[in-house]
Write a protein that holds these residues in place. Structure first.
Motif, PDB file in Angstrom:
ATOM      1  N   LEU A  11       0.855  -1.190   0.000  1.00 57.69           N
ATOM      2  CA  LEU A  11       0.000   0.000   0.000  1.00 57.69           C
ATOM      3  C   LEU A  11       0.891   1.240   0.000  1.00 57.69           C
ATOM      4  CD1 LEU A  11      -2.759   1.432   0.353  1.00 57.69           C
ATOM      5  CD2 LEU A  11      -2.444   1.142   2.829  1.00 57.69           C
ATOM      6  N   THR A  91      -3.198   0.955  -9.321  1.00 56.04           N
ATOM      7  CA  THR A  91      -3.606  -0.132  -8.434  1.00 56.04           C
ATOM      8  C   THR A  91      -3.941  -1.375  -9.239  1.00 56.04           C
ATOM      9  OG1 THR A  91      -4.447   1.364  -6.728  1.00 56.04           O
ATOM     10  CG2 THR A  91      -5.354  -0.872  -6.772  1.00 56.04           C
ATOM     11  N   THR A 126      -1.414  -1.342  -4.192  1.00 55.17           N
ATOM     12  CA  THR A 126      -2.579  -0.496  -3.932  1.00 55.17           C
ATOM     13  C   THR A 126      -2.106   0.930  -3.699  1.00 55.17           C
ATOM     14  OG1 THR A 126      -3.770  -2.349  -2.932  1.00 55.17           O
ATOM     15  CG2 THR A 126      -4.604  -0.130  -2.493  1.00 55.17           C
TER      16      THR A 126
END
Length: 129
Positions: A11, A91, A126
């Motif tokens: 992330l 993403t 992400t």
């Protein structure tokens, strides 16, 4: 048999960076064109970048050109994808794949998902705040 293991996903906030690694085993990378592909939820897998084993040429999809950099270290049997200035549109699950060569890294070659025979399991990226 050529096998790949991807790592480095995670992330990250918009504007951030990640470096993906693709570790190969089984055969030398010198015989293969290596590509990075990605697949976002609900979308088809698409070619992102690839590097030629014939002449060292590289290809980048327009969506990542100027932000992503592919590099190969044959002695380490590793291919990297440096991803900078990431946006939520980046993403996806990222895969590396191998195509027995030698071929130059052209758009048609590096976008041909079905031509790449050897695939890793993917690493998830992400981009979100």
């Amino acid at each position: 048999q050529l096998q790949f293991v991807e790592s480095g996903g995670g992330l990250v906030q918009p504007g951030g960076s990640l470096r993906l690694s693709c570790a190969a085993s089984g055969f030398t990378l010198d015989h293969y064109v290596i590509g990075w592909f990605r697949q976002a939820p609900g979308k088809e897998r698409e070619g992102v970048s690839c590097i030629s084993n014939r002449d060292g040429s590289t290809y980048y999809a327009d969506s990542v050109k100027g932000r992503f950099t592919i590099s190969k270290y044959s002695a380490e049997k590793t291919v990297y994808l440096q991803m900078d200035s990431l946006t939520p549109a980046d993403t996806a699950v990222y895969y590396c794949a191998g195509l027995w060569g030698p071929f130059a890294a052209t758009q048609s070659m590096c976008s041909a998902v079905g031509a790449f025979r050897y695939w890793g399991q993917g690493t998830e990226v992400t981009v979100s705040s």
